[in-house]
Design a protein around this motif. Structure first.
Motif, PDB file in Angstrom:
ATOM      1  N   THR A   1       0.828  -1.204   0.000  1.00  0.00           N
ATOM      2  CA  THR A   1       0.000   0.000   0.000  1.00  0.00           C
ATOM      3  C   THR A   1       0.859   1.249   0.000  1.00  0.00           C
ATOM      4  O   THR A   1       0.694   2.145  -0.837  1.00  0.00           O
ATOM      5  N   ALA A   2       1.795   1.335   0.942  1.00  0.00           N
ATOM      6  CA  ALA A   2       2.629   2.528   1.057  1.00  0.00           C
ATOM      7  C   ALA A   2       3.462   2.760  -0.198  1.00  0.00           C
ATOM      8  O   ALA A   2       3.565   3.890  -0.702  1.00  0.00           O
ATOM      9  N   ILE A   3       4.050   1.700  -0.731  1.00  0.00           N
ATOM     10  CA  ILE A   3       4.939   1.846  -1.889  1.00  0.00           C
ATOM     11  C   ILE A   3       4.146   2.167  -3.150  1.00  0.00           C
ATOM     12  O   ILE A   3       4.536   3.033  -3.948  1.00  0.00           O
ATOM     13  N   GLN A   4       3.019   1.497  -3.335  1.00  0.00           N
ATOM     14  CA  GLN A   4       2.223   1.772  -4.532  1.00  0.00           C
ATOM     15  C   GLN A   4       1.668   3.198  -4.533  1.00  0.00           C
ATOM     16  O   GLN A   4       1.607   3.847  -5.573  1.00  0.00           O
ATOM     17  N   LEU A   5       1.263   3.697  -3.371  1.00  0.00           N
ATOM     18  CA  LEU A   5       0.753   5.067  -3.324  1.00  0.00           C
ATOM     19  C   LEU A   5       1.843   6.075  -3.671  1.00  0.00           C
ATOM     20  O   LEU A   5       1.550   7.165  -4.167  1.00  0.00           O
ATOM     21  N   ALA A   6       3.095   5.713  -3.427  1.00  0.00           N
ATOM     22  CA  ALA A   6       4.206   6.582  -3.822  1.00  0.00           C
ATOM     23  C   ALA A   6       4.476   6.547  -5.322  1.00  0.00           C
ATOM     24  O   ALA A   6       5.123   7.451  -5.854  1.00  0.00           O
ATOM     25  N   LEU A   7       3.973   5.518  -6.016  1.00  0.00           N
ATOM     26  CA  LEU A   7       4.322   5.307  -7.431  1.00  0.00           C
ATOM     27  C   LEU A   7       3.149   5.362  -8.396  1.00  0.00           C
ATOM     28  O   LEU A   7       3.352   5.539  -9.607  1.00  0.00           O
ATOM     29  N   LEU A   8       1.917   5.192  -7.905  1.00  0.00           N
ATOM     30  CA  LEU A   8       0.767   5.103  -8.809  1.00  0.00           C
ATOM     31  C   LEU A   8       0.624   6.291  -9.758  1.00  0.00           C
ATOM     32  O   LEU A   8       0.330   6.089 -10.944  1.00  0.00           O
ATOM     33  N   PRO A   9       0.822   7.533  -9.308  1.00  0.00           N
ATOM     34  CA  PRO A   9       0.679   8.640 -10.266  1.00  0.00           C
ATOM     35  C   PRO A   9       1.666   8.549 -11.428  1.00  0.00           C
ATOM     36  O   PRO A   9       1.300   8.850 -12.580  1.00  0.00           O
ATOM     37  N   LEU A  10       2.894   8.118 -11.159  1.00  0.00           N
ATOM     38  CA  LEU A  10       3.884   7.973 -12.225  1.00  0.00           C
ATOM     39  C   LEU A  10       3.486   6.862 -13.186  1.00  0.00           C
ATOM     40  O   LEU A  10       3.553   7.019 -14.409  1.00  0.00           O
TER      41      LEU A  10
ATOM     42  N   GLU B   1       5.818  20.173 -11.780  1.00  0.00           N
ATOM     43  CA  GLU B   1       4.990  19.270 -12.585  1.00  0.00           C
ATOM     44  C   GLU B   1       4.687  17.980 -11.826  1.00  0.00           C
ATOM     45  O   GLU B   1       3.562  17.462 -11.877  1.00  0.00           O
ATOM     46  N   ALA B   2       5.693  17.469 -11.136  1.00  0.00           N
ATOM     47  CA  ALA B   2       5.494  16.233 -10.373  1.00  0.00           C
ATOM     48  C   ALA B   2       4.488  16.443  -9.247  1.00  0.00           C
ATOM     49  O   ALA B   2       3.592  15.610  -9.029  1.00  0.00           O
ATOM     50  N   ARG B   3       4.617  17.534  -8.540  1.00  0.00           N
ATOM     51  CA  ARG B   3       3.680  17.799  -7.448  1.00  0.00           C
ATOM     52  C   ARG B   3       2.258  17.970  -7.968  1.00  0.00           C
ATOM     53  O   ARG B   3       1.291  17.503  -7.342  1.00  0.00           O
ATOM     54  N   GLN B   4       2.111  18.590  -9.131  1.00  0.00           N
ATOM     55  CA  GLN B   4       0.784  18.746  -9.715  1.00  0.00           C
ATOM     56  C   GLN B   4       0.218  17.404 -10.149  1.00  0.00           C
ATOM     57  O   GLN B   4      -0.977  17.132  -9.974  1.00  0.00           O
ATOM     58  N   LEU B   5       1.084  16.546 -10.697  1.00  0.00           N
ATOM     59  CA  LEU B   5       0.650  15.206 -11.101  1.00  0.00           C
ATOM     60  C   LEU B   5       0.083  14.443  -9.904  1.00  0.00           C
ATOM     61  O   LEU B   5      -0.988  13.831  -9.994  1.00  0.00           O
ATOM     62  N   TYR B   6       0.787  14.473  -8.770  1.00  0.00           N
ATOM     63  CA  TYR B   6       0.337  13.759  -7.582  1.00  0.00           C
ATOM     64  C   TYR B   6      -0.919  14.400  -7.001  1.00  0.00           C
ATOM     65  O   TYR B   6      -1.847  13.697  -6.562  1.00  0.00           O
TER      66      TYR B   6
ATOM     67  N   HIS C   1      -3.475  11.819   0.503  1.00  0.00           N
ATOM     68  CA  HIS C   1      -3.284  13.239   0.256  1.00  0.00           C
ATOM     69  C   HIS C   1      -1.845  13.510  -0.192  1.00  0.00           C
ATOM     70  O   HIS C   1      -0.898  13.053   0.456  1.00  0.00           O
ATOM     71  N   ALA C   2      -1.709  14.218  -1.304  1.00  0.00           N
ATOM     72  CA  ALA C   2      -0.399  14.683  -1.749  1.00  0.00           C
ATOM     73  C   ALA C   2      -0.111  16.008  -1.063  1.00  0.00           C
ATOM     74  O   ALA C   2      -0.908  16.947  -1.150  1.00  0.00           O
ATOM     75  N   VAL C   3       1.014  16.078  -0.366  1.00  0.00           N
ATOM     76  CA  VAL C   3       1.357  17.275   0.399  1.00  0.00           C
ATOM     77  C   VAL C   3       2.747  17.756  -0.012  1.00  0.00           C
ATOM     78  O   VAL C   3       3.548  16.998  -0.555  1.00  0.00           O
TER      79      VAL C   3
ATOM     80  N   GLN D   1       4.582  12.801  -0.154  1.00  0.00           N
ATOM     81  CA  GLN D   1       5.302  14.049  -0.455  1.00  0.00           C
ATOM     82  C   GLN D   1       6.368  13.764  -1.498  1.00  0.00           C
ATOM     83  O   GLN D   1       7.089  12.757  -1.402  1.00  0.00           O
ATOM     84  N   VAL D   2       6.442  14.597  -2.541  1.00  0.00           N
ATOM     85  CA  VAL D   2       7.430  14.385  -3.601  1.00  0.00           C
ATOM     86  C   VAL D   2       8.337  15.602  -3.742  1.00  0.00           C
ATOM     87  O   VAL D   2       7.932  16.735  -3.491  1.00  0.00           O
ATOM     88  N   ALA D   3       9.572  15.328  -4.141  1.00  0.00           N
ATOM     89  CA  ALA D   3      10.553  16.373  -4.398  1.00  0.00           C
ATOM     90  C   ALA D   3      11.482  15.895  -5.506  1.00  0.00           C
ATOM     91  O   ALA D   3      11.673  14.688  -5.691  1.00  0.00           O
ATOM     92  N   LYS D   4      12.067  16.825  -6.209  1.00  0.00           N
ATOM     93  CA  LYS D   4      12.974  16.486  -7.302  1.00  0.00           C
ATOM     94  C   LYS D   4      14.414  16.781  -6.873  1.00  0.00           C
ATOM     95  O   LYS D   4      14.717  17.837  -6.317  1.00  0.00           O
ATOM     96  N   HIS D   5      15.300  15.835  -7.143  1.00  0.00           N
ATOM     97  CA  HIS D   5      16.725  15.984  -6.851  1.00  0.00           C
ATOM     98  C   HIS D   5      17.477  15.588  -8.116  1.00  0.00           C
ATOM     99  O   HIS D   5      17.669  14.395  -8.386  1.00  0.00           O
TER     100      HIS D   5
END
Length: 320
Positions: free
Chosen positions: A133-142, A236-241, A252-254, A272-276
């Motif tokens: 659950t935790a891992i898929q929620l981090a990846l489903l939007p992508l 763009e990534a934050r908007q996607l999520y 919730h995407a925060v 929560q997503v961030a780009k590095h």
């Protein structure tokens, strides 16, 4: 009222499920089965229910007296149970073990953020794994956007309740307290369902999912740290999520950093997503016993019976 039966009622997930259903305004528990505890009060096993119920575990039950059965036994036992039963035609099932997460025997995979409409129509639902659950929620939007193009790297840490109620060397307080350890590196059983579902969303995805699970020195919660290559910039990534989870009942995407205390004792998931550089880093947090197990099962029940997904699940985190 939805008439509920529970099979395998002595474990942690069953205890959480009972707690939720006792307070659910549209549900009534008709029986809780446990061969080893038959005749005992539920409170003799689940002390947190003291003052809430005087119900006893049963050895015998009648499936004609319930509308839905939750299967909370150990992995492998759900398939055995199903093979031995003659089920009433209208009976609904939710399996909290891993037996039917491949959607065999007519089961629908019960991740609402992925399969909400299918769950609404389902009579059999396979509840997802907690890490899954935790891992898929981090990846489903992508995956839904076709943006998984490289290996995925995951480090995730779970509380001791994720190992179940039966004591073992790695759940013993003296060993677990003030300690961290890796287990099942690159081989965890939840990889199978994660890979399957990502490929359903993005059929061309065939890269490795490198998953290193860790045992934490706390009782409940999962934090998953996930990164992979991504062509989107951070905005763009934050908007996607945000768009992906805009209609989700509990996810919730925060934009701020997330932590376990924001979700423990609730059915929420925060991502929560961030780009590095070229890497997108997603951090997701859930309570392994609620959104990772029993809370998500009740959410699925609500969908199956046409209720508001949030019914009986409006739980507040205990911040301190």
């Amino acid at each position: 009222m939805i008439r509920v039966g529970i099979i395998g009622g002595a474990g942690y997930t069953a205890g959480e499920l009972i707690r939720l259903l006792i307070n659910h305004p549209q549900a009534e528990i008709r029986f809780v089965h446990s061969s080893s505890n038959a005749g005992n009060l539920l409170t003799e096993v689940h002390g947190g229910l003291e003052g809430e119920t005087r119900m006893r575990f049963c050895a015998e039950y009648d499936l004609r007296e319930v509308d839905i059965v939750f299967l909370c036994s150990a992995h492998g036992q759900s398939r055995t149970w199903l093979a031995e039963q003659k089920l009433p035609e209208e009976l609904r099932l939710i399996d909290l073990a891993q037996d039917f997460r491949d959607e065999s025997e007519g089961f629908v995979y019960g991740l609402p953020e992925m399969n909400r409409e299918r769950i609404r129509q389902a009579r059999r639902v396979a509840n997802p794994g907690c890490f899954a659950t935790a891992i898929q929620l981090a990846l489903l939007p992508l995956a839904a956007a076709g943006l998984l193009r490289d290996e995925i790297h995951v480090t995730a840490i779970t509380g001791s309740t994720g190992a179940g109620v039966k004591p073992s060397a790695t759940t013993h307080f003296s060993w677990r307290a003030s300690n961290l350890s890796v287990y099942k590196a690159f081989t965890h059983q939840h990889l199978k369902e994660i890979g399957r579902n990502l490929q359903l969303l993005e059929p061309s995805f065939n890269s490795e999912i490198n998953f290193v699970p860790m045992r934490g020195d706390f009782t409940r919660g999962i934090l998953a740290s996930v990164y992979t290559s991504c062509p989107l910039d951070e905005a763009e990534a934050r908007q996607l999520y945000a768009d992906c989870y805009a209609t989700a009942a509990f996810t919730h995407a925060v934009e701020h950093d997330v932590d376990l205390k924001q979700v423990v004792n609730t059915n929420k998931a925060l991502v929560q997503v961030a780009k590095h550089g070229s890497k997108l880093h997603a951090v997701s947090v859930v309570d392994n016993l609620l959104k990772g197990a029993s809370g998500q099962a009740v959410q699925n029940m609500n969908l199956m019976f046409g209720l508001d997904e949030r019914e009986g699940l409006r739980l507040k985190a205990s911040a301190f």
